[in-house]
Enzyme design. Structure first.
Site, short mmCIF file in Angstrom:
data_model
loop_
_atom_site.label_atom_id
_atom_site.label_comp_id
_atom_site.label_asym_id
_atom_site.label_seq_id
_atom_site.Cartn_x
_atom_site.Cartn_y
_atom_site.Cartn_z
N LYS A 163 0.78 -1.11 -0.09
CA LYS A 163 -0.35 0.07 -0.13
C LYS A 163 1.03 1.18 0.17
O LYS A 163 1.24 1.12 0.75
CB LYS A 163 -1.61 0.05 1.42
CG LYS A 163 -1.83 0.77 0.66
CD LYS A 163 -3.24 0.80 2.02
CE LYS A 163 -4.47 1.82 2.11
NZ LYS A 163 -5.02 1.08 2.52
N ASP A 194 -15.04 3.75 7.70
CA ASP A 194 -15.48 3.57 6.51
C ASP A 194 -15.97 2.66 5.49
O ASP A 194 -15.23 1.90 4.97
CB ASP A 194 -13.53 3.66 5.68
CG ASP A 194 -13.61 4.37 4.64
OD1 ASP A 194 -15.16 4.99 4.26
OD2 ASP A 194 -12.93 4.82 3.78
#
Length: 404
Positions: free
Chosen positions: A82, A174
C-alpha cells in the site's frame, strides 16, 4: 436496608465499575497505538522497492494512494503493498493505519499488515495481506445484488470482524463494498480493510458531511453548516462558521453495515444521502417513526393478542399494518426488523453489529420466504400421504389377521 435494595446497589456499582473498566481498556488501547506509532517512527527504513519486491499488478487506487500486488524477492511471498504519497500523507496517519492493522486486526475477517513498512523518496509503504479476488463492489450486480446465502455469509463474517474491532476500542468509520476484499471467488471468506479513518472510541472529530448513503444522519448539521459557509463566501462575509464536533462511537459502523445489507440484497442504495432533503430517506424516516410509535404502544399494553404469537408472525403482522417504503419492496419482515435496528436514526439507540447474528438463517428476501413456505407445504403434504398410507396398510394387516 432491605436485601433487594442492597443487591440492587451492588449490581449498580458492579455495572459502573465494569463500564469504567471497559473505558479504561479502550483508552489504554488508544494510548498503546500512539506508543507503537512513536516507536515505529524511530525504526522506519528507507528502501528501494525494485530491490526487494517484484511488482505484479495494480490492485486498486484512490485518494489515499494505490495498492500493488507484489512478490517479495527473497521469500517469494505474495503480498499487497500500500503506497501513500508523502506529499499528501502525514507520517502520523500512515503509522496509525499500519500499526492498527498490524497489532489489532487479529480477526480472520480483518485485513492485517505483515510487519513490513518503509519509505521511499515519494511514498510511505507498508505490506498487508492481499485480496487476490478483488473487492465486494466488483461482485454486486446492479439492481439485483448477490445471492442471499452469500449476503448472510458475508454479513456474518463482518459482524464478527467489526465487533472484534469495537471490543479493542476502535471504530472503522469507512465500511463500504470497496473496502471489503475477497479471499475466494465465492465470497466464502472476506476481509474488511482500509483503516485510514479508524479512530479510538470516544475520540472527538470534526463532523464532515459527504453525499453518500453511508454517511450517518447525525452528521446532517454539518451539511447545513457547509451551506451556510458557502452563502457567506458568496456574500463576501469573512465571518467563519463554527465547526461541528462529534464523538466517534460504534454506532457509526452499525449504520454502514445496515446500508451494506440493503446494497447486497438489492444491488441499489436505499437513498442517495441520509438527510431530510432526500426523498428516499425521508420516506424511510416516516415509516420508522410509525414503527417506533407502534412499538411504544405494544410496550404500554395498548396492543393485545401479540403475547403468545411467534416472533416472525409478529414481524409479518407489523409489516402488513405498516408497509415499508417502496424501495424496500421484496425484503422480508425478518431483514426489515434487522435494518430497523441498524438504521436507527438516533445513534444512541442504534443496534450493535453483533445483533446481525440473531437474524441469520431465516429468509431475508420475500422470494426466499415464499420458496421456503412452498417447500414446507410440499413436505407436509408428503408426510400426510405417508401417514394415510401407513394407516391403510395397518388396516389391511388387521383384516388379514382376522381382527375385524
Amino acid at each position: 436496608m432491605s436485601a433487594v435494595k442492597c443487591n440492587t446497589q451492588v449490581l449498580k456499582r458492579t455495572f459502573l465499575c465494569t463500564k469504567g473498566l471497559i473505558y479504561q481498556l479502550k483508552a489504554a488501547a488508544a494510548q498503546e497505538l500512539d506508543e507503537l506509532c512513536f516507536l515505529s517512527a524511530q525504526s522506519m527504513p528507507n528502501l528501494k522497492v525494485s530491490e526487494h519486491f517484484r511488482m505484479v499488478k495494480l490492485l486498486g487506487e484512490g485518494s489515499y494512494g494505490k495498492v500493488m500486488l507484489a512478490v517479495h524477492r527473497k521469500r517469494g511471498t505474495p503480498m499487497a503493498l500500500k503506497f501513500f504519497p508523502r506529499q499528501s500523507t502525514s507520517l502520523t496517519s500512515f503509522l496509525r493505519e499500519y500499526n492498527l492493522s498490524l497489532s489489532y486486526c487479529t480477526h480472520p475477517s480483518l485485513t492485517r499488515a505483515l510487519g513490513i513498512f518503509f519509505s521511499t523518496p515519494s511514498y510511505y509503504v507498508f505490506a498487508q495481506q492481499a485480496g487476490l479476488y478483488g473487492d465486494l463492489y466488483s461482485v454486486i450486480v446492479s439492481e439485483a445484488g448477490v445471492n442471499e446465502d452469500c449476503v448472510q455469509r458475508v454479513m456474518s463474517q463482518l459482524s464478527g470482524a467489526v465487533t472484534h474491532l469495537h471490543s479493542l476500542g476502535f471504530v472503522h468509520r469507512d465500511i463500504k463494498p470497496e473496502n471489503i476484499f475477497l479471499c475466494d471467488s465465492s465470497c466464502r471468506w472476506v476481509k474488511l480493510g482500509d483503516f485510514g479513518l479508524a479512530r479510538a472510541i470516544g475520540t472527538t472529530v470534526r463532523a464532515v458531511w459527504y453525499e453518500s448513503p453511508f454517511c450517518t444522519p447525525e452528521v446532517e448539521p454539518a451539511k447545513e453548516a457547509e451551506k451556510e459557509m458557502e452563502r457567506r463566501q458568496n456574500e463576501g462575509t469573512e465571518e467563519e462558521v463554527e465547526d461541528i464536533w462529534i464523538s466517534v462511537e460504534p454506532c457509526i459502523d452499525s449504520w454502514a453495515l445496515g446500508v451494506l445489507v440493503y446494497c447486497l440484497l438489492t444491488g441499489c442504495f436505499p437513498w442517495e444521502e441520509s438527510t431530510h432533503d432526500d426523498r428516499g430517506y425521508r420516506k424511510y424516516k416516516e415509516w420508522f417513526d410509525r414503527e417506533a410509535e407502534r412499538d411504544e404502544k405494544m410496550r404500554d399494553g395498548e396492543w393485545r393478542g401479540e403475547e403468545d404469537a411467534d416472533d416472525y408472525i409478529i414481524m409479518e403482522r407489523k409489516q402488513r399494518d405498516n408497509p415499508p417504503p417502496s424501495q424496500f419492496e421484496g425484503l422480508s419482515p425478518l431483514v426489515m426488523t434487522l435494518l430497523k435496528e441498524l438504521l436507527h436514526p438516533e445513534p444512541k439507540h442504534r443496534g450493535s453489529p453483533e445483533e446481525i447474528l440473531s437474524y441469520l438463517g431465516g429468509p431475508w428476501l420475500m422470494e426466499t420466504e415464499r420458496e421456503e413456505k412452498r417447500k414446507a407445504e410440499e413436505a407436509e403434504k408428503e408426510a400426510r400421504k405417508m401417514r394415510e398410507r401407513g394407516g391403510v396398510e395397518e388396516e389391511l394387516l388387521r383384516e388379514g389377521r382376522g381382527e375385524r
